[in-house]
Motif scaffolding. Structure first.
Motif, mmCIF file in Angstrom:
data_model
loop_
_atom_site.group_PDB
_atom_site.id
_atom_site.type_symbol
_atom_site.label_atom_id
_atom_site.label_comp_id
_atom_site.label_asym_id
_atom_site.label_seq_id
_atom_site.Cartn_x
_atom_site.Cartn_y
_atom_site.Cartn_z
ATOM 1 N N GLU A 64 -38.994 -22.904 -61.190
ATOM 2 C CA GLU A 64 -40.323 -23.434 -60.612
ATOM 3 C C GLU A 64 -40.939 -22.275 -59.790
ATOM 4 O O GLU A 64 -42.298 -22.109 -59.747
ATOM 5 C CB GLU A 64 -39.976 -24.939 -59.590
ATOM 6 C CG GLU A 64 -39.795 -25.896 -60.243
ATOM 7 C CD GLU A 64 -40.796 -26.441 -61.595
ATOM 8 O OE1 GLU A 64 -41.920 -26.347 -61.062
ATOM 9 O OE2 GLU A 64 -40.332 -26.652 -62.535
ATOM 10 N N ALA A 65 -40.250 -21.399 -58.976
ATOM 11 C CA ALA A 65 -41.097 -20.436 -58.501
ATOM 12 C C ALA A 65 -41.588 -19.296 -59.500
ATOM 13 O O ALA A 65 -42.688 -18.881 -58.921
ATOM 14 C CB ALA A 65 -39.781 -19.634 -57.524
ATOM 15 N N ALA A 66 -40.988 -19.179 -60.542
ATOM 16 C CA ALA A 66 -41.625 -18.301 -61.578
ATOM 17 C C ALA A 66 -42.872 -19.203 -61.925
ATOM 18 O O ALA A 66 -43.977 -18.329 -62.499
ATOM 19 C CB ALA A 66 -40.840 -18.091 -62.676
ATOM 20 N N LYS A 67 -42.880 -20.447 -62.459
ATOM 21 C CA LYS A 67 -43.991 -21.003 -62.757
ATOM 22 C C LYS A 67 -45.018 -21.006 -61.760
ATOM 23 O O LYS A 67 -46.258 -20.916 -62.106
ATOM 24 C CB LYS A 67 -43.486 -22.578 -63.242
ATOM 25 C CG LYS A 67 -42.543 -22.511 -64.259
ATOM 26 C CD LYS A 67 -42.090 -24.202 -64.371
ATOM 27 C CE LYS A 67 -41.114 -24.313 -65.836
ATOM 28 N NZ LYS A 67 -40.708 -25.705 -66.003
ATOM 29 N N ALA A 68 -44.651 -21.191 -60.670
ATOM 30 C CA ALA A 68 -45.740 -21.148 -59.567
ATOM 31 C C ALA A 68 -46.521 -19.856 -59.323
ATOM 32 O O ALA A 68 -47.643 -19.996 -59.119
ATOM 33 C CB ALA A 68 -45.179 -21.714 -58.222
ATOM 34 N N LEU A 69 -45.621 -18.854 -59.449
ATOM 35 C CA LEU A 69 -46.160 -17.310 -59.455
ATOM 36 C C LEU A 69 -47.199 -17.382 -60.578
ATOM 37 O O LEU A 69 -48.357 -16.742 -60.170
ATOM 38 C CB LEU A 69 -45.060 -16.573 -59.354
ATOM 39 C CG LEU A 69 -45.615 -15.049 -59.280
ATOM 40 C CD1 LEU A 69 -46.388 -14.607 -57.975
ATOM 41 C CD2 LEU A 69 -44.357 -14.083 -59.370
ATOM 42 N N ALA A 70 -46.983 -17.540 -61.734
ATOM 43 C CA ALA A 70 -47.870 -17.535 -62.793
ATOM 44 C C ALA A 70 -49.213 -18.150 -62.636
ATOM 45 O O ALA A 70 -49.981 -17.830 -62.809
ATOM 46 C CB ALA A 70 -47.139 -17.955 -63.993
ATOM 47 N N LEU A 71 -48.940 -19.400 -62.217
ATOM 48 C CA LEU A 71 -50.118 -20.267 -61.508
ATOM 49 C C LEU A 71 -50.988 -19.599 -60.755
ATOM 50 O O LEU A 71 -52.312 -19.587 -60.878
ATOM 51 C CB LEU A 71 -49.763 -21.520 -61.352
ATOM 52 C CG LEU A 71 -50.652 -22.746 -61.137
ATOM 53 C CD1 LEU A 71 -51.694 -22.803 -62.599
ATOM 54 C CD2 LEU A 71 -50.255 -23.924 -60.557
ATOM 55 N N LEU A 73 -51.334 -16.319 -60.164
ATOM 56 C CA LEU A 73 -51.793 -15.206 -60.500
ATOM 57 C C LEU A 73 -52.752 -15.319 -61.819
ATOM 58 O O LEU A 73 -53.422 -14.650 -62.301
ATOM 59 C CB LEU A 73 -51.008 -14.104 -60.996
ATOM 60 C CG LEU A 73 -49.895 -13.679 -60.139
ATOM 61 C CD1 LEU A 73 -48.803 -12.805 -60.661
ATOM 62 C CD2 LEU A 73 -50.807 -12.764 -59.052
ATOM 63 N N ASP A 74 -52.852 -16.857 -62.270
ATOM 64 C CA ASP A 74 -53.352 -17.228 -63.465
ATOM 65 C C ASP A 74 -53.399 -16.443 -64.603
ATOM 66 O O ASP A 74 -54.232 -15.665 -65.153
ATOM 67 C CB ASP A 74 -55.093 -17.164 -62.995
ATOM 68 C CG ASP A 74 -56.094 -17.871 -64.076
ATOM 69 O OD1 ASP A 74 -55.540 -18.605 -64.889
ATOM 70 O OD2 ASP A 74 -57.105 -17.437 -64.240
ATOM 71 N N THR A 75 -51.908 -16.287 -64.706
ATOM 72 C CA THR A 75 -51.616 -15.385 -65.953
ATOM 73 C C THR A 75 -50.487 -15.982 -66.736
ATOM 74 O O THR A 75 -49.817 -16.952 -66.231
ATOM 75 C CB THR A 75 -50.794 -14.156 -65.388
ATOM 76 O OG1 THR A 75 -50.807 -13.053 -66.455
ATOM 77 C CG2 THR A 75 -49.675 -14.333 -64.793
ATOM 78 N N PRO A 76 -50.259 -16.026 -68.054
ATOM 79 C CA PRO A 76 -49.157 -16.554 -68.798
ATOM 80 C C PRO A 76 -47.776 -16.255 -68.245
ATOM 81 O O PRO A 76 -47.479 -15.387 -67.821
ATOM 82 C CB PRO A 76 -49.225 -16.017 -70.168
ATOM 83 C CG PRO A 76 -50.708 -15.363 -70.036
ATOM 84 C CD PRO A 76 -50.852 -14.928 -68.908
#
Length: 307
Positions: A64-71, A73-76
């Motif tokens: 979830e940390a990776a998913k939250a970071l992508a969110l 940064l607004d990046t895939p």
């Protein structure tokens, strides 16, 4: 990779998350509550940039940390789920053989001669997560998640790291493809085996502890906003106590969210033994674990939730 493109991407990210506090706030806006240690580690992974290895028990929020970071940064997010026997083709690319055969047949029908190079062009390439992350065109770098890298074998681990170090891949038929924006790389591990020193030495490292009941309750209430605060805290306390047993698969935050969701649907606002007995399946996902939990009793478990 050109210098101006790299500088432009870095500047964009720095404006978006100029400091650790702003990243922590952005993660929280996506309902991921990171403590200052984890937020700092992720901030450094973005800005150095350097791969980061997140370790911790299952269910503490590494993926979830990776998913939250992508969110934030607004990046895939490109996720590679590792497992025993995974190979380079499943991580990087494969050729679309059915489409190649169709191309050959169409050429035969139209009486067209196809060169071999035409059959191995970009349109026949099946891109897997590593190649997708490398080819990402921005404006910000993608987040590449190598989930449960410890489940892959040592050879795949070494191959993966060498590829990430170069942020490039060579496809014999097409040549070398280099990343315009090297991905932000997050690796996770449940420590089913020790990773090689060559990998860990070059990564940032952060161990994610299982949070306490109050923190779990806060996370749960963000994910289940219709839940009442007392039931969220009682469920979090009960799961924390359940984790003290020698379970094969201790319940994590995901199970806490599932349980409170179920309790909310059932209209439960306070935890009691009868409710626990009705909803064991939301928190215990292994028969041996269920036998052990039942042996201790729902009354024992509820005692933690009502303190």
């Amino acid at each position: 990779m050109s210098g101006p493109a790299r500088v432009g991407a870095e500047g964009d990210v720095r404006r978006l998350i100029p400091d650790v506090g702003s990243l922590q706030e952005s993660l929280a806006a996506g309902d991921y509550l990171a403590d200052i240690g984890l937020a700092t580690a992720l901030f450094l992974a973005v800005h150095l940039p350097q791969p980061i290895l997140l370790e911790g028990e299952p269910g503490v929020g590494k993926t979830e940390a990776a998913k939250a970071l992508a969110l934030a940064l607004d990046t895939p997010l490109y996720r590679l789920q590792c497992y025993e026997g995974i190979d380079a083709g499943e991580a990087l690319y494969e050729w679309n053989y059915p489409r190649q055969m169709l191309g050959i047949r169409l050429a035969e029908v139209r009486d067209i001669h196809l060169e071999e190079t035409e059959l191995f062009g970009p349109e026949y390439l099946l891109r897997r997560p590593l190649l997708q992350a490398i080819e990402h065109q921005g404006p910000r770098p993608a987040v590449l998640l190598l989930d449960e890298i410890d489940r892959a074998d040592a050879e795949f681990e070494a191959f993966t790291f060498e590829l990430l170090a170069e942020a490039a891949v060579t496809i014999p038929e097409l040549g070398t493809i280099r990343a315009a924006h090297p991905p932000i790389v997050i690796l996770t591990s449940n420590r089913t085996r020790d990773l090689h020193d060559a990998l860990t030495r070059r990564c940032l490292y952060h161990w994610i502890d299982y949070p306490g009941p109050a923190r779990i309750a806060e996370i749960v209430r963000r994910r289940v906003p219709s839940s009442a605060e007392p039931i969220a805290l009682e469920a979090a306390s009960a799961i924390t106590k359940l984790r003290s047993l020698d379970l094969v698969k201790p319940p994590g935050i995901a199970e806490a969210i599932d349980w409170v969701s179920a309790l909310t649907v059932l209209g439960v606002d306070r935890l009691d033994a009868h409710t626990v007995e009705q909803t064991w399946g939301s928190i215990v996902k292994n028969r041996d674990d269920l036998d052990l939990a039942v042996a201790h009793g729902a009354d024992w478990l509820v005692g933690a939730g009502q303190r």
